[in-house]
Design a protein around this motif. Sequence first.
Motif, PDB file in Angstrom:
ATOM      1  N   PHE A 124     -15.876  72.727  53.575  1.00  9.17           N
ATOM      2  CA  PHE A 124     -14.437  72.673  53.857  1.00  9.17           C
ATOM      3  C   PHE A 124     -13.686  72.515  52.538  1.00  9.17           C
ATOM      4  N   ALA A 125     -12.772  73.430  52.256  1.00 14.51           N
ATOM      5  CA  ALA A 125     -11.895  73.296  51.090  1.00 14.51           C
ATOM      6  C   ALA A 125     -10.564  72.719  51.577  1.00 14.51           C
ATOM      7  N   ILE A 126     -10.457  71.405  51.500  1.00 11.53           N
ATOM      8  CA  ILE A 126      -9.292  70.692  52.011  1.00 11.53           C
ATOM      9  C   ILE A 126      -8.297  70.388  50.892  1.00 11.53           C
ATOM     10  N   HIS A 127      -8.820  69.926  49.767  1.00 12.01           N
ATOM     11  CA  HIS A 127      -7.975  69.484  48.661  1.00 12.01           C
ATOM     12  C   HIS A 127      -8.805  69.532  47.390  1.00 12.01           C
ATOM     13  N   GLN A 128      -8.160  69.741  46.270  1.00 13.17           N
ATOM     14  CA  GLN A 128      -8.871  69.817  45.000  1.00 13.17           C
ATOM     15  C   GLN A 128      -9.758  68.603  44.753  1.00 13.17           C
ATOM     16  N   SER A 129      -9.321  67.455  45.198  1.00 12.90           N
ATOM     17  CA  SER A 129     -10.059  66.223  44.915  1.00 12.90           C
ATOM     18  C   SER A 129     -11.284  66.025  45.789  1.00 12.90           C
ATOM     19  N   LEU A 130     -11.395  66.781  46.882  1.00 14.46           N
ATOM     20  CA  LEU A 130     -12.515  66.639  47.813  1.00 14.46           C
ATOM     21  C   LEU A 130     -13.426  67.856  47.662  1.00 14.46           C
ATOM     22  N   LYS A 131     -14.481  67.722  46.881  1.00 16.18           N
ATOM     23  CA  LYS A 131     -15.264  68.876  46.438  1.00 16.18           C
ATOM     24  C   LYS A 131     -16.435  69.144  47.381  1.00 16.18           C
ATOM     25  N   ALA A 157      -7.324  74.116  42.881  1.00 12.58           N
ATOM     26  CA  ALA A 157      -6.171  74.002  41.973  1.00 12.58           C
ATOM     27  C   ALA A 157      -6.041  75.231  41.084  1.00 12.58           C
ATOM     28  N   LEU A 158      -7.146  75.683  40.486  1.00 14.33           N
ATOM     29  CA  LEU A 158      -7.085  76.869  39.635  1.00 14.33           C
ATOM     30  C   LEU A 158      -6.785  78.107  40.461  1.00 14.33           C
ATOM     31  N   SER A 159      -7.351  78.184  41.660  1.00 15.38           N
ATOM     32  CA  SER A 159      -7.059  79.304  42.544  1.00 15.38           C
ATOM     33  C   SER A 159      -5.560  79.401  42.818  1.00 15.38           C
ATOM     34  N   MET A 160      -4.947  78.260  43.057  1.00 14.84           N
ATOM     35  CA  MET A 160      -3.498  78.226  43.296  1.00 14.84           C
ATOM     36  C   MET A 160      -2.737  78.747  42.083  1.00 14.84           C
ATOM     37  N   LEU A 161      -3.081  78.265  40.895  1.00 14.80           N
ATOM     38  CA  LEU A 161      -2.404  78.715  39.672  1.00 14.80           C
ATOM     39  C   LEU A 161      -2.538  80.218  39.476  1.00 14.80           C
ATOM     40  N   LEU A 162      -3.740  80.736  39.700  1.00 11.30           N
ATOM     41  CA  LEU A 162      -3.994  82.156  39.482  1.00 11.30           C
ATOM     42  C   LEU A 162      -3.216  83.025  40.455  1.00 11.30           C
ATOM     43  N   LYS A 163      -3.161  82.620  41.709  1.00  9.03           N
ATOM     44  CA  LYS A 163      -2.446  83.412  42.702  1.00  9.03           C
ATOM     45  C   LYS A 163      -0.941  83.382  42.463  1.00  9.03           C
ATOM     46  N   GLN A 164      -0.446  82.239  42.034  1.00  5.35           N
ATOM     47  CA  GLN A 164       0.987  82.129  41.762  1.00  5.35           C
ATOM     48  C   GLN A 164       1.382  82.844  40.469  1.00  5.35           C
ATOM     49  N   GLY A 165       0.440  82.963  39.528  1.00  6.15           N
ATOM     50  CA  GLY A 165       0.761  83.561  38.235  1.00  6.15           C
ATOM     51  C   GLY A 165       0.415  85.030  38.098  1.00  6.15           C
ATOM     52  N   ALA A 166      -0.356  85.565  39.032  1.00  4.58           N
ATOM     53  CA  ALA A 166      -0.787  86.965  38.934  1.00  4.58           C
ATOM     54  C   ALA A 166       0.337  87.917  39.320  1.00  4.58           C
TER      55      ALA A 166
END
Length: 528
Positions: free
Chosen positions: A3-10, A398-407
């Motif tokens: 489950f990918a819930i939050h960056q802090s919960l790996k 977190a990085l996925s979010m940055l990449l999608k917002q910046g692409a």
Amino acid sequence: MEFAIHQSLKTYSGGLGFLAGSHMRSAYELKQNMIGIGMLWKYGYYDQVRTEDNTMKVLFRKKYYNFLEDSGIMVPVYVNNHQIYVKALYLRPEVFNTIPMYFLTTDIDENDHLAQTITHRLYDSNTATRIAQNLVLGVGGAKVVDALGGADIYHMNEGHALPLTFHLYQKFGHDLNEVKKRVCFTTHTPEKAGNEEHNIYQLHQMGFFSNLPLEEVRQITGIDTDSFSHSLAALRLCKIANGVSELHGKVSRDMWGENSGIAKIIHITNAQNKTYWADKQLAGNLASGDDEALFHRKKHLKKRLFETVADQTGKIFDKDVLTIVWARRFAEYKRADLIKRDIMRFNRLINNDKYPVQIIWAGKPYPFDYNAISRFDHLVTSSYKTKNTAVLVGYELALSMLLKQGADIWLNTPRRPREASGTSGMTAAMNGAINFSISDGWVPEFAEHGKNAFIIPPTDPTLPIDQQDTNDYENLMGILENEILPLYYDRPKEWEKLVKRSMLEVTPRFDSNRMADEYYELMYDYHE
């Protein structure tokens, strides 16, 4: 299993986890009567870091979470004729806006060291450990549900939890119909080779079948070979099953349809939770029709991504340059380096002063897939030589979010039809990135070439792999050089129109609230 819930919960590796996380968030928003059962991986999947020469390193590091509470529930499970204990930790809904969730661990004092290691690593490379993980998830999870008061429906997301069905079969007095009416199954893998199979005698020895006689296991699953297919058994022990896109549903029916006694296979196209993934300001600007603010915000999001590029690689990228991102689970069939197939042509592309480009790669290979790691490292070392290409590590939420917002362009290059869904492009579109993709997975249900996306025409999947790759590469480069770059630089207003249409049309169809609602109506409430 993830489950990918939050960056802090790996507790995730890739798209399967991202999808499951969005499902939990949408079920919360829709106030559905559900709970989530997952695994608490002590070392997560792994931390993707760099060695001294900047190539990739796999780091297994212990994780600690103060937001998970002791539920007070601990249940016994038998693994290899040895009783172990499974503890459930509780994630309250208000922490990350999910339905109530319970994460299972064997890393407790009540177990010996070997038992404690079962929940250490997601997708452990040891076969016996993987089987033990399935038992913890399937049987341990079912017993936790019983301790909470029981459930009407059990939804297995992939075949990892299959021991659940044999536990229920025992619980309901060997009445197969009682099992089937309670179980739903989602398959995510469009190739038989990718569906988990194990030796039936090893499974039996380890307690996978809840100590049922093998003759009875073969009778109820219809599997008479020694290689036991988890997916085929799941299809025969559930009331209904689904693929995760329209195309994948068809592929799954073609793949499994020759087998007798399987459940009906429908499709429910994957989706992602807009509340979590979409940048609030971008969405607000789109809704209000403020184009100036929308594209000003997009430039700001590009700059924010480029701060991470600079931090990891020492390269300063330009917010006014078309930025192509390839980022997803780093599997061979996804072809991260397809755009580099002809290195001379690639060099002309990245050295074009009239139509400059920037390219970013990111993604996690399986930690023991050394071919994939080698391919990742090759991209790292070759990117040293150019100022406008970069490879990032740490591809998590977190990085996925940055990449999608910046692409500007979200590049997707799997060999068709091997991508069951490929949901990353949905969240990219929510954030003003244009999908440039092979027509696979969810893409045919969304994309109109030149209107809300760019589509690489399908090649013949029966051709030799090398010829498929050549055909796809030629089409990719032709569209990029002749359509995308001139549009972005020479006709910016048309580019903006394309971006806005993509953002408007990706929701609500590919917001996971639609998906969660369909699971409830088409799967959980399904009656033959």
